[in-house]
Design a protein around this motif. Structure first.
Motif, PDB file in Angstrom:
ATOM      1  N   GLU A 129       0.903  -1.186   0.140  1.00 36.19           N
ATOM      2  CA  GLU A 129       0.104  -0.223  -0.052  1.00 36.19           C
ATOM      3  C   GLU A 129       0.856   1.304   0.046  1.00 36.19           C
ATOM      4  O   GLU A 129       0.647   2.475  -0.596  1.00 36.19           O
TER       5      GLU A 129
ATOM      6  N   ASN B 210       1.328   4.287  -3.046  1.00 36.45           N
ATOM      7  CA  ASN B 210       1.083   5.709  -2.590  1.00 36.45           C
ATOM      8  C   ASN B 210       2.032   6.441  -2.962  1.00 36.45           C
ATOM      9  O   ASN B 210       1.864   7.566  -3.542  1.00 36.45           O
TER      10      ASN B 210
ATOM     11  N   LYS C 150      -7.852  10.896  -4.509  1.00 31.71           N
ATOM     12  CA  LYS C 150      -8.093  10.344  -5.651  1.00 31.71           C
ATOM     13  C   LYS C 150      -9.336   9.760  -6.121  1.00 31.71           C
ATOM     14  O   LYS C 150      -9.638   9.598  -7.014  1.00 31.71           O
TER      15      LYS C 150
ATOM     16  N   GLY D 299      -4.356   2.483  -5.229  1.00 30.82           N
ATOM     17  CA  GLY D 299      -5.308   2.414  -4.240  1.00 30.82           C
ATOM     18  C   GLY D 299      -6.165   3.424  -4.688  1.00 30.82           C
ATOM     19  O   GLY D 299      -5.899   4.586  -5.142  1.00 30.82           O
TER      20      GLY D 299
ATOM     21  N   ALA E 134      -6.160   2.492   3.188  1.00 33.70           N
ATOM     22  CA  ALA E 134      -4.785   1.982   3.555  1.00 33.70           C
ATOM     23  C   ALA E 134      -4.059   2.670   5.024  1.00 33.70           C
ATOM     24  O   ALA E 134      -3.831   2.007   5.751  1.00 33.70           O
TER      25      ALA E 134
END
Ligand code: ADP
Ligand code: MG
Length: 696
Positions: free
Chosen positions: A36, A40, A86, A100, A105
């Motif tokens: 994760e 990112n 996002k 992701g 996360a």
């Protein structure tokens, strides 16, 4: 009111517990947290990513990137669930291509670890430091405020995860060892480094000077594979590119680097990225494995890197983003297309070890009335086949000459034989000892025998009945050449043998001949040898003695049945006195006996009658199957025919394949279509070859 207060407290507890449990669904272990965090950092446009771990990432997992950084104003809500830069509206979900996309996360990690961040955007004059617990900002030390503090720092983000699973002891206990967890971390980093070759990755343990994974960035996927998986592999890679962007329904593209047959490793290394996310797809894995089963010998596995780009709207958004297994629209068709492209590319490669152009024989039956008279006109049902011999002439043209007898020269006869031991072996055995079908009243055995007959493929059976053995083309790859009329076939003799031994085991069920072992070896010690050599077992964390005892006990408990049905005699001292002899004069490789006995424990379905019969016989067949892969390290001479360094054992093995196994198969094998599809390739038709040579 006091009752109200109590209720409130209970509610809070429940919520944090639920969050913790929910976090566990997403973050299983240090490597899943790292995945994760890596995603990112990549989303933030980093070009350099450095990872540091302590105790396999459980004590500390730190990741430094030089990406965009996080704005100070966003820090207070960074670790709240469903906060993400996002995704703003649900519709965006389908347009999203970043990694992701649910903003879960960091929140999850903050529920199961101590999380802190130091971050600086390009426009900020200083960096900011913030600590989180259970989704919210917390003071770094008691007495201080929770607000982000200014500090020195580079552009980008440094995320620190400490004491992972400190508050979920059961999960912590379920993890094996820090070295195992660190291996998984390296694995994730390595895979992302291959997929992002322009970005520099480094990963090391705390306090260690050297990185365990280090890539320079600015290279290509091919170079990255060479760097991370070895330069010898990179020489054996085939590039596959597929562009289906014009496809109406589901446009897609794929790029892959796949190993050719010269590369053989013990495990299947499969890197699958869909829309740049590292994922699993069992279906894709199976399809690719199937491509290679016809190409690699049993037990050998390929390397495959595959990057698939789909329209994000075609990827199932209901599948949790952190679940590795994905599904997408038209999955089956796309998977098949990719497998087909891989197959074709491997064929085009055309190295000395690739023979996989497959001409199916289905339906092509040959006139069997005059098997030994090649000049006679043959009838062929298959309309694609042309008439191969002129009607009248008595003269036999060379291109129609076929081998008609076992006395014809075989490949081996061209290799000078120097050892005297083989002179006695030189006489071909022309008659096969009878293999009687035993009488058996068990329905399970009756059903299994009927299944064998049901699966018989006529055309394939005819090839085997009429074949002339030309020679072993490659002993390591278990490939032999058979001629039938004017056609030359390459067969995987190990695969054929395995099915054949199963069938003759079934045929002689309850009435097998025996091989007496002298001196009789102790069962438990044999199993222990195999257990100790099994990497899967050592990974399972069970003690070798314990594992061997468990398996030995399973067999000892069933000693009576083993002797009656399968001719394995274990005496009351635990010594293996006798093992079954499936085929007279054929000696199985006794080095495989420990493995055979060990596999009986877990592989045989002891609790169902039919399952037990068939799985036992399959194991027995596997034990009997010739595998002459003595040296797993391939010689790189590239000369597949060079068997000059053949040892005595290999010679003997080759001899019995030619003189015992194939003659017996000719008589007793009931070959199924599945084998024909996978393990037999027609590589030449004599008249066609002559046509080629005439042009020269
Ligand atoms: P998601 O990635 O699904 O949006 P995360 O919980 O992983 O959710 O991250 C939440 C948000 O934090 C991201 O949307 C992003 O804006 C920000 N973020 C996280 N890590 C970084 C990073 N390394 N650099 C810049 N921004 C980051
Ligand atoms: Mg994320």
């Amino acid at each position: 009111m006091s009752t109200d207060i109590q209720t409130a407290v209970i509610k809070r507890l429940e919520e944090s517990l639920i969050n913790r449990i929910a976090a566990g669904e997403i973050i299983h272990r240090p490597s899943s947290a790292l995945k994760e965090l890596l995603e990112n950092a990549l989303d933030a446009g980093a070009t350099s990513i450095k990872i540091t771990a302590k105790d396999g990432g459980l004590k500390l997992l730190q990741i430094q990137d030089n990406g965009s950084g996080i704005r100070k104003a966003d820090l207070p809500i960074l670790c709240e669930r469903f906060t993400t830069s996002k995704l703003t509206a649900f519709e965006d979900l389908s347009a999203l291509t970043t990694y992701g996309f649910r903003g879960e996360a960091l929140a999850s990690i903050s529920h199961v670890a101590h999380l802190s961040v130091v971050t600086k955007t390009r426009t900020d004059s200083c960096a900011w430091r913030a600590c989180y617990a259970d989704g919210v900002l917390v003071p770094p030390k008691p007495g201080l405020t929770a607000d982000p503090k200014p500090c020195a720092g580079n552009d980008g983000t440094l995320l620190t995860v400490e004491d992972l699973f400190y508050n979920t002891p059961t999960r912590l206990a379920a993890l094996r060892s820090s070295s195992d967890e660190y291996k998984r971390i390296l694995d994730v980093v390595t895979q992302y480094a291959v997929h992002n070759p322009t970005i520099s990755f480094q990963c090391k343990k705390v306090g260690q000077a050297q990185s365990d994974v280090s890539t320079p960035g600015g290279s290509t996927v091919h170079q990255a594979i060479g760097l991370l998986y070895g330069s010898s592999l990179s020489k054996d890679l085939v590039h596959v590119a597929i562009d289906k962007q014009k496809e109406k329904e589901t446009p897609w593209t794929a790029e892959a680097y796949i190993s050719n047959p010269n590369h053989q490793s013990k495990r299947f290394t499969f890197l699958l990225f869909i829309n740049h996310r590292l994922v699993d797809s069992l279906r894709m894995k199976r399809a690719i494995e199937a491509v290679y089963t016809g190409i690699l010998p049993k037990g050998a596995s390929p390397f495959v890197y595959l990057s698939l780009l789909l329209d994000p709207k075609d990827v199932d958004p209901n599948v949790h983003p952190t679940k590795r297994e994905v599904h997408f629209l038209n999955e089956e068709a796309i998977t098949q297309t990719i497998a087909d492209y891989m197959q074709t590319s491997l064929t085009k490669e055309g190295t000395s070890r690739t023979f996989q152009t497959q001409t199916l024989l289905t339906g092509g039956t040959l006139d069997t009335s005059t098997p030994q008279r090649p000049s006679k006109r043959r009838k062929l049902d298959d309309e694609n086949e042309e008439e191969i011999a002129p009607e009248a002439p008595r003269k036999v043209y060379s291109q129609y000459k076929v081998r008609t007898s076992l006395q014809d020269r075989t490949l081996d006869s061209w290799i000078p034989v120097t050892q005297n031991e083989s002179s006695e072996n030189a006489q071909p055995v022309t008659h096969v000892k009878e293999i009687k079908e035993s009488e058996c009243s068990l329905t399970s055995v009756g059903e299994l025998r009927a299944e064998v007959l049901d699966n018989r493929h006529r055309g394939f059976a005819e090839i085997l009945e009429k074949h002339i053995f030309v020679g072993i083309a490659d002993c390591k790859l278990c490939l032999s050449l058979l001629q039938c009329d004017t056609k030359l076939y390459l067969v995987n003799h190990a695969a054929l043998a395995e099915e054949f031994f199963y069938q003759i085991g079934l045929r002689q069920f309850g009435n097998m001949h025996k091989i007496k072992l002298e001196p009789a070896p102790p069962l438990r010690e044999l199993i222990k040898l195999a257990v100790a050599a099994d990497p899967e077992f050592s990974e399972s964390g069970m003690a070798i003695d314990e594992g061997a005892d468990t398996i030995a006990q399973i067999l000892v408990d069933r000693a009576e049945m083993l002797e009656e049905y399968f001719a394995i005699k274990i005496d009351d001292k635990g010594l293996v006195q006798e093992i079954p002899m499936l085929l007279r004069d054929y000696k199985p490789n006794l080095d495989k006996l420990p493995l055979f006995l060990m596999r009986l424990g877990p592989q045989v379905q002891w609790d169902s009658e039919k399952g037990c019969m068939s799985s036992f016989l399959r194991e027995l067949a596997y034990f009997y199957t010739p595998d002459t892969q003595r040296s797993p390290s391939r010689d790189d001479s590239g000369d597949s025919g060079g068997d000059s360094g053949m040892d005595g054992a290999e010679k003997a093995a080759r001899w019995q394949i030619q003189h015992i196994l194939f003659p017996a198969m000719r008589k007793y094998f009931v070959p199924p279509k599945s084998l024909l599809d996978r393990e037999v390739v027609q590589i030449a038709n004599l008249p066609d070859l002559y046509r080629v040579f005439e042009r020269c």
